[in-house]
Design a protein around this motif. Structure first.
Motif, PDB file in Angstrom:
ATOM      1  N   SER A  60       0.835  -1.188   0.000  1.00 46.21           N
ATOM      2  CA  SER A  60       0.000   0.000   0.000  1.00 46.21           C
ATOM      3  C   SER A  60       0.870   1.239   0.000  1.00 46.21           C
ATOM      4  O   SER A  60       2.044   1.180   0.352  1.00 46.21           O
ATOM      5  CB  SER A  60      -0.894   0.008   1.244  1.00 46.21           C
ATOM      6  OG  SER A  60      -0.109   0.277   2.388  1.00 46.21           O
ATOM      7  N   PRO A  61       0.337   2.401  -0.378  1.00 47.51           N
ATOM      8  CA  PRO A  61       1.120   3.641  -0.330  1.00 47.51           C
ATOM      9  C   PRO A  61       1.678   3.913   1.056  1.00 47.51           C
ATOM     10  O   PRO A  61       2.785   4.413   1.198  1.00 47.51           O
ATOM     11  CB  PRO A  61       0.097   4.703  -0.748  1.00 47.51           C
ATOM     12  CG  PRO A  61      -0.873   3.964  -1.598  1.00 47.51           C
ATOM     13  CD  PRO A  61      -0.980   2.600  -0.967  1.00 47.51           C
ATOM     14  N   GLU A  62       0.908   3.572   2.087  1.00 46.26           N
ATOM     15  CA  GLU A  62       1.377   3.797   3.453  1.00 46.26           C
ATOM     16  C   GLU A  62       2.622   2.976   3.741  1.00 46.26           C
ATOM     17  O   GLU A  62       3.575   3.439   4.353  1.00 46.26           O
ATOM     18  CB  GLU A  62       0.273   3.437   4.450  1.00 46.26           C
ATOM     19  CG  GLU A  62       0.672   3.684   5.898  1.00 46.26           C
ATOM     20  CD  GLU A  62      -0.402   3.269   6.872  1.00 46.26           C
ATOM     21  OE1 GLU A  62      -0.221   3.516   8.073  1.00 46.26           O
ATOM     22  OE2 GLU A  62      -1.397   2.684   6.438  1.00 46.26           O
ATOM     23  N   ASP A  63       2.623   1.729   3.264  1.00 46.33           N
ATOM     24  CA  ASP A  63       3.791   0.868   3.460  1.00 46.33           C
ATOM     25  C   ASP A  63       5.015   1.465   2.767  1.00 46.33           C
ATOM     26  O   ASP A  63       6.096   1.514   3.334  1.00 46.33           O
ATOM     27  CB  ASP A  63       3.520  -0.527   2.897  1.00 46.33           C
ATOM     28  CG  ASP A  63       2.428  -1.264   3.648  1.00 46.33           C
ATOM     29  OD1 ASP A  63       1.735  -2.053   3.001  1.00 46.33           O
ATOM     30  OD2 ASP A  63       2.274  -1.033   4.859  1.00 46.33           O
ATOM     31  N   GLN A  64       4.847   1.905   1.539  1.00 44.08           N
ATOM     32  CA  GLN A  64       5.972   2.452   0.789  1.00 44.08           C
ATOM     33  C   GLN A  64       6.531   3.704   1.471  1.00 44.08           C
ATOM     34  O   GLN A  64       7.731   3.935   1.456  1.00 44.08           O
ATOM     35  CB  GLN A  64       5.531   2.793  -0.632  1.00 44.08           C
ATOM     36  CG  GLN A  64       5.232   1.581  -1.484  1.00 44.08           C
ATOM     37  CD  GLN A  64       4.915   1.961  -2.917  1.00 44.08           C
ATOM     38  OE1 GLN A  64       5.521   2.865  -3.476  1.00 44.08           O
ATOM     39  NE2 GLN A  64       3.974   1.278  -3.514  1.00 44.08           N
ATOM     40  N   LYS A  65       5.661   4.483   2.068  1.00 43.69           N
ATOM     41  CA  LYS A  65       6.118   5.696   2.733  1.00 43.69           C
ATOM     42  C   LYS A  65       7.021   5.364   3.909  1.00 43.69           C
ATOM     43  O   LYS A  65       7.979   6.077   4.202  1.00 43.69           O
ATOM     44  CB  LYS A  65       4.911   6.513   3.212  1.00 43.69           C
ATOM     45  CG  LYS A  65       5.282   7.882   3.774  1.00 43.69           C
ATOM     46  CD  LYS A  65       4.037   8.681   4.107  1.00 43.69           C
ATOM     47  CE  LYS A  65       4.417  10.058   4.627  1.00 43.69           C
ATOM     48  NZ  LYS A  65       3.227  10.880   4.963  1.00 43.69           N
ATOM     49  N   LYS A  66       6.741   4.254   4.575  1.00 40.60           N
ATOM     50  CA  LYS A  66       7.519   3.881   5.753  1.00 40.60           C
ATOM     51  C   LYS A  66       8.835   3.209   5.396  1.00 40.60           C
ATOM     52  O   LYS A  66       9.825   3.356   6.119  1.00 40.60           O
ATOM     53  CB  LYS A  66       6.700   2.947   6.649  1.00 40.60           C
ATOM     54  CG  LYS A  66       5.518   3.612   7.333  1.00 40.60           C
ATOM     55  CD  LYS A  66       4.764   2.597   8.180  1.00 40.60           C
ATOM     56  CE  LYS A  66       3.557   3.237   8.867  1.00 40.60           C
ATOM     57  NZ  LYS A  66       2.790   2.254   9.652  1.00 40.60           N
ATOM     58  N   THR A  67       8.851   2.446   4.321  1.00 41.20           N
ATOM     59  CA  THR A  67      10.019   1.604   4.062  1.00 41.20           C
ATOM     60  C   THR A  67      10.640   1.782   2.691  1.00 41.20           C
ATOM     61  O   THR A  67      11.669   1.177   2.391  1.00 41.20           O
ATOM     62  CB  THR A  67       9.650   0.114   4.227  1.00 41.20           C
ATOM     63  OG1 THR A  67       8.597  -0.195   3.298  1.00 41.20           O
ATOM     64  CG2 THR A  67       9.191  -0.180   5.636  1.00 41.20           C
ATOM     65  N   GLY A  68      10.049   2.635   1.853  1.00 43.10           N
ATOM     66  CA  GLY A  68      10.577   2.803   0.504  1.00 43.10           C
ATOM     67  C   GLY A  68      12.018   3.273   0.480  1.00 43.10           C
ATOM     68  O   GLY A  68      12.804   2.858  -0.379  1.00 43.10           O
ATOM     69  N   HIS A  69      12.394   4.125   1.449  1.00 44.23           N
ATOM     70  CA  HIS A  69      13.777   4.630   1.476  1.00 44.23           C
ATOM     71  C   HIS A  69      14.770   3.526   1.807  1.00 44.23           C
ATOM     72  O   HIS A  69      15.931   3.591   1.399  1.00 44.23           O
ATOM     73  CB  HIS A  69      13.907   5.779   2.476  1.00 44.23           C
ATOM     74  CG  HIS A  69      13.683   5.390   3.905  1.00 44.23           C
ATOM     75  ND1 HIS A  69      12.432   5.099   4.421  1.00 44.23           N
ATOM     76  CD2 HIS A  69      14.544   5.240   4.942  1.00 44.23           C
ATOM     77  CE1 HIS A  69      12.544   4.803   5.703  1.00 44.23           C
ATOM     78  NE2 HIS A  69      13.826   4.871   6.036  1.00 44.23           N
TER      79      HIS A  69
END
Length: 346
Positions: free
Chosen positions: A62-71
């Protein structure tokens, strides 16, 4: 120890300090098993046998997941050598899959706030129980050779006899929980109790434990959102001194991350390591930031309400023995501002 072939766990991997630790570990060739409260996707862990290696499948993102761990997933080497696990500080045993098979564990996960409506639930319980949860798991994993915990100078600065200007502190200086409680320094209390619990448990269970005690950490961020310490600098850029201090001590996150990794790679490393910066005033910080905000004028209407005089003297010989050359405070501040501007956070 060097990175090639070694597997390490980093708790709270998506956090400010932890993200830099993960980055350095990957660059040095380590395989990293990072824990986050909500990793990218749901991880299916198919462990058929203790002798079989786990395989992982990301089935939802989900977008929320990517925001937390994308970096983290964008770091060099992450695709090949970074695995993320969901874990909760208060859930006993939830770190077992992440720590299983690791040579070392970096425990960075702990709540950070200076204000709490319920200090016990918001700060103390997760800090203490989370630390013990990690250490208990380490006793069950025979491969773990060393545990490195990120603590704080908060566990140093509130001794039984209050620090006075020019008092000397080193790794033998400990905060007194009763003093922290009396002064309502709840964050300091949570870190002090957690570190004390860690040392007691490590001694009783023969764990090779190292504790890092940094002051306020600044420098560029890898994560997409502000964390507590860098938010202090963002407030300065906006002309606010929200901590109501005249004196600050700052350490660069890149130096701190390297100290963590060096503590793993140096066989003789042991005990606590104070990682503190030189004394700077509000005016010193303002002078550096004015390079980027020419009309900056930091409000300083309040008296310094910080109970500790920050003019204490400190020994950094122990951490320097790991081969750490400290970044000048001015450089750290400039790099912090440039990063915040690049990420549109100020």
């Amino acid at each position: 120890m060097n990175g090639g072939g070694n597997v390490v766990c980093v708790t709270g991997a998506s956090g400010y300090i932890a993200s830099w630790i993960v980055k350095l570990l990957l660059l040095r060739g380590y395989t990293v098993k990072g824990t986050v409260r909500d990793p990218v996707g749901k991880i299916i862990d198919m462990c058929y046998h203790a002798i079989l290696k786990c395989t992982f499948m990301y089935i939802y993102c989900s977008p929320e997941d990517q925001k937390k761990t994308g970096h983290l997933l964008a770091l060099d080497g992450a695709k090949e050598r970074l695995k993320l696990f969901k874990a909760n500080l208060l859930e006993e045993g939830s770190f077992e899959h992440a720590i299983d098979g690791c040579d070392a564990v970096f425990h960075t996960a702990s709540p950070v706030t200076l204000t709490a409506a319920d200090p016990q639930a918001e700060l103390i319980k997760p800090a203490v129980m989370g630390t013990l949860n990690i250490l208990k798991t380490c006793t069950k994993v025979s491969t773990v050779k060393r545990v490195i915990i990120t603590s704080s100078m908060a566990t140093v600065m509130f001794p039984k006899s209050p620090l006075k200007p020019n008092d000397f502190v080193d790794e033998t200086t400990f905060s007194d929980p009763s003093v922290c409680e009396e002064e309502k320094q709840w964050y300091a209390l949570s870190k002090t109790l957690a570190e004390d619990a860690a040392w007691r448990f490590a001694k009783a269970n023969n764990i090779d434990l190292i504790v890092m005690n940094p002051c306020l950490v600044v420098g560029p961020i890898l994560q997409p959102t502000l964390n507590f310490s860098v938010d202090v600098i963002a407030d300065f850029i906006n002309g606010k001194n929200t901590c109501n201090r005249r004196y600050y001590r700052l350490v660069d996150v890149r130096d701190l991350a390297l100290a963590h990794v060096k503590a793993l790679e140096t066989p003789s490393a042991n005990g606590r390591y104070i990682i503190d910066g030189p004394l700077v005033t509000t005016k010193d910080i303002e002078n550096v930031l004015r390079e980027f905000v020419p009309d900056l004028c930091i409000t300083d209407e309040n008296e310094d309400i910080d109970i500790i005089s920050r003019t204490y003297k400190v020994s950094l010989e122990k951490v320097k023995s790991l081969g750490i050359d400290f970044t000048p405070t001015e450089t750290s501040l400039r790099d912090t501002v440039l990063c915040l501007k690049e990420k549109c956070l100020v």
